[in-house]
Design a protein around this motif. Structure first.
Motif, mmCIF file in Angstrom:
data_model
loop_
_atom_site.group_PDB
_atom_site.id
_atom_site.type_symbol
_atom_site.label_atom_id
_atom_site.label_comp_id
_atom_site.label_asym_id
_atom_site.label_seq_id
_atom_site.Cartn_x
_atom_site.Cartn_y
_atom_site.Cartn_z
ATOM 1 N N LEU A 271 12.064 -0.195 -12.589
ATOM 2 C CA LEU A 271 11.138 -1.316 -12.416
ATOM 3 C C LEU A 271 10.820 -1.978 -13.751
ATOM 4 O O LEU A 271 10.765 -1.329 -14.794
ATOM 5 C CB LEU A 271 9.841 -0.826 -11.775
ATOM 6 N N SER A 272 10.562 -3.266 -13.673
ATOM 7 C CA SER A 272 10.043 -3.966 -14.836
ATOM 8 C C SER A 272 8.578 -3.591 -15.018
ATOM 9 O O SER A 272 7.962 -2.973 -14.136
ATOM 10 C CB SER A 272 10.177 -5.482 -14.647
ATOM 11 N N VAL B 251 2.404 -3.574 -10.169
ATOM 12 C CA VAL B 251 2.182 -3.777 -8.733
ATOM 13 C C VAL B 251 2.199 -2.446 -8.006
ATOM 14 O O VAL B 251 1.327 -2.164 -7.166
ATOM 15 C CB VAL B 251 3.262 -4.724 -8.152
ATOM 16 N N VAL B 252 3.180 -1.610 -8.304
ATOM 17 C CA VAL B 252 3.290 -0.319 -7.635
ATOM 18 C C VAL B 252 2.107 0.578 -7.969
ATOM 19 O O VAL B 252 1.527 1.227 -7.085
ATOM 20 C CB VAL B 252 4.621 0.369 -8.005
ATOM 21 N N GLU B 253 1.713 0.618 -9.237
ATOM 22 C CA GLU B 253 0.579 1.454 -9.631
ATOM 23 C C GLU B 253 -0.710 0.996 -8.939
ATOM 24 O O GLU B 253 -1.525 1.810 -8.500
ATOM 25 C CB GLU B 253 0.401 1.415 -11.151
ATOM 26 N N ALA B 254 -0.898 -0.300 -8.838
ATOM 27 C CA ALA B 254 -2.077 -0.821 -8.140
ATOM 28 C C ALA B 254 -2.039 -0.434 -6.669
ATOM 29 O O ALA B 254 -3.078 -0.163 -6.053
ATOM 30 C CB ALA B 254 -2.157 -2.334 -8.290
ATOM 31 N N ASP C 166 0.852 -1.181 0.000
ATOM 32 C CA ASP C 166 0.000 0.000 0.000
ATOM 33 C C ASP C 166 0.890 1.233 0.000
ATOM 34 O O ASP C 166 1.733 1.400 0.887
ATOM 35 C CB ASP C 166 -0.902 -0.018 1.235
ATOM 36 N N LEU C 167 0.721 2.088 -1.004
ATOM 37 C CA LEU C 167 1.474 3.336 -1.095
ATOM 38 C C LEU C 167 0.522 4.519 -0.958
ATOM 39 O O LEU C 167 -0.477 4.594 -1.680
ATOM 40 C CB LEU C 167 2.215 3.443 -2.437
ATOM 41 N N GLY D 143 -4.978 1.875 -4.735
ATOM 42 C CA GLY D 143 -5.730 1.300 -3.612
ATOM 43 C C GLY D 143 -4.777 0.511 -2.751
ATOM 44 O O GLY D 143 -4.137 1.039 -1.866
ATOM 45 N N ALA D 144 -4.621 -0.761 -3.072
ATOM 46 C CA ALA D 144 -3.631 -1.607 -2.423
ATOM 47 C C ALA D 144 -3.506 -2.878 -3.242
ATOM 48 O O ALA D 144 -4.432 -3.260 -3.961
ATOM 49 C CB ALA D 144 -4.028 -1.928 -0.982
#
Length: 284
Positions: free
Chosen positions: A224-225, A231-234, A29-30, A238-239
């Motif tokens: 990042l690949s 994964v990071v954007e998701a 979660d970011l 949200g999370a």
């Protein structure tokens, strides 16, 4: 700190994502972070009415402060915010002694409702007792096991305030909305101590303290690949809850850097991604 916040709010978030599970196996979660967010992540801001606030404010004003209590108020070297300034707190126990602490217990279905000491209506209780017992007696479906059903700690006689139960029990039947409950009081010895507090100013403003935190923890998440980026954007939208190779790879990248709080299976980091700052929380 971040873990407690996430778990407190995570159930609703997960309801549609992981049916039937109370909490996911993995999380990333970011959350976008400004200076105030960064400062708050590594400090506490106690309520001005709290004991924590009073002793720190007193130490700031007078050079030091003392209190009597049954435990420490702060973690070792904890940073506390008072106003816009941030202070590192030193807490030293200077004396140890023994005190008596009390708990009041309630039996919601007593076999005998005859008062031995006396009876009192809830609305006639002192505020000290109404505040402690109100939530218990107002339960729509209170427990009804054998003997006393619930209890609440009152602390020492001094902490109990103007109670009619502690330290001397004056009533043993409590009447609430026509129901008669039996009240009992327990006492036990406990350790208490004298504590001395000293403070060192870390920063005089939110921005100044946030800059100190950034200097220590902030790193750039880059290179990042495509799968890692997804994964990071998701995680920003949200999370992310899927235990994939890309997730594991991103977490490994985080764990290559010093985190704000890193434990065996979760951690919090401060990072920059695509020129924006985030507080990242992960469980793996």
């Amino acid at each position: 700190m971040r873990r407690r916040q996430f778990l407190a709010s995570g159930t609703a978030l997960l309801a549609g994502a992981v049916a039937g599970c109370a909490h996911p196996d993995v999380v990333l979660d970011l959350e976008a972070a400004d200076a105030s967010d960064v400062a708050s992540e590594v400090s506490i801001a106690p309520d001005p009415e709290s004991e924590e606030y009073r002793v720190v404010a007193s130490a700031v004003e007078n050079g030091s402060a003392t209190r009597s209590g049954r435990g420490e108020l702060f973690d070792d070297g904890e940073t506390v915010r008072v106003g816009d300034a941030f202070y590192e707190v030193s807490e030293t126990r200077t004396e140890q002694n023994e005190v008596t602490v009390y708990a009041v217990r309630i039996d919601f279905d007593p076999a005998d409702t005859t008062a031995d000491l006396g009876e009192i209506a809830f609305e006639d209780l002192p505020e000290a007792d109404r505040e402690r017992l109100g939530r218990l007696v107002s339960e729509e479906d209170p427990p009804d096991g054998e003997g006393y059903d619930v209890g609440v700690g009152y602390g020492t006689a001094e902490e109990a305030g103007d109670s009619v139960f502690v330290p001397e029990q004056q009533y043993d039947i409590l009447v609430y909305e026509g129901n008669r409950y039996r009240v009992g009081v327990e006492s036990r010895p406990a350790e208490s101590g004298e504590y001395r507090y000293e403070v060192t100013e870390r920063a005089g403003s939110v921005e100044a303290f946030a800059d100190q935190v950034r200097d220590r923890y902030l790193f750039t998440l880059s290179g990042l690949s495509e799968a890692e980026r997804e994964v990071v954007e998701a995680s920003i939208d949200g999370a992310h809850f899927e235990d994939t190779n890309a997730f594991r790879s991103v977490v490994d990248r985080l764990r290559d850097h010093e985190g704000i709080d890193v434990q065996d299976f979760y951690g919090t980091w401060l990072l920059e991604y695509e020129s924006d700052e985030y507080i990242a929380y992960a469980e793996w």
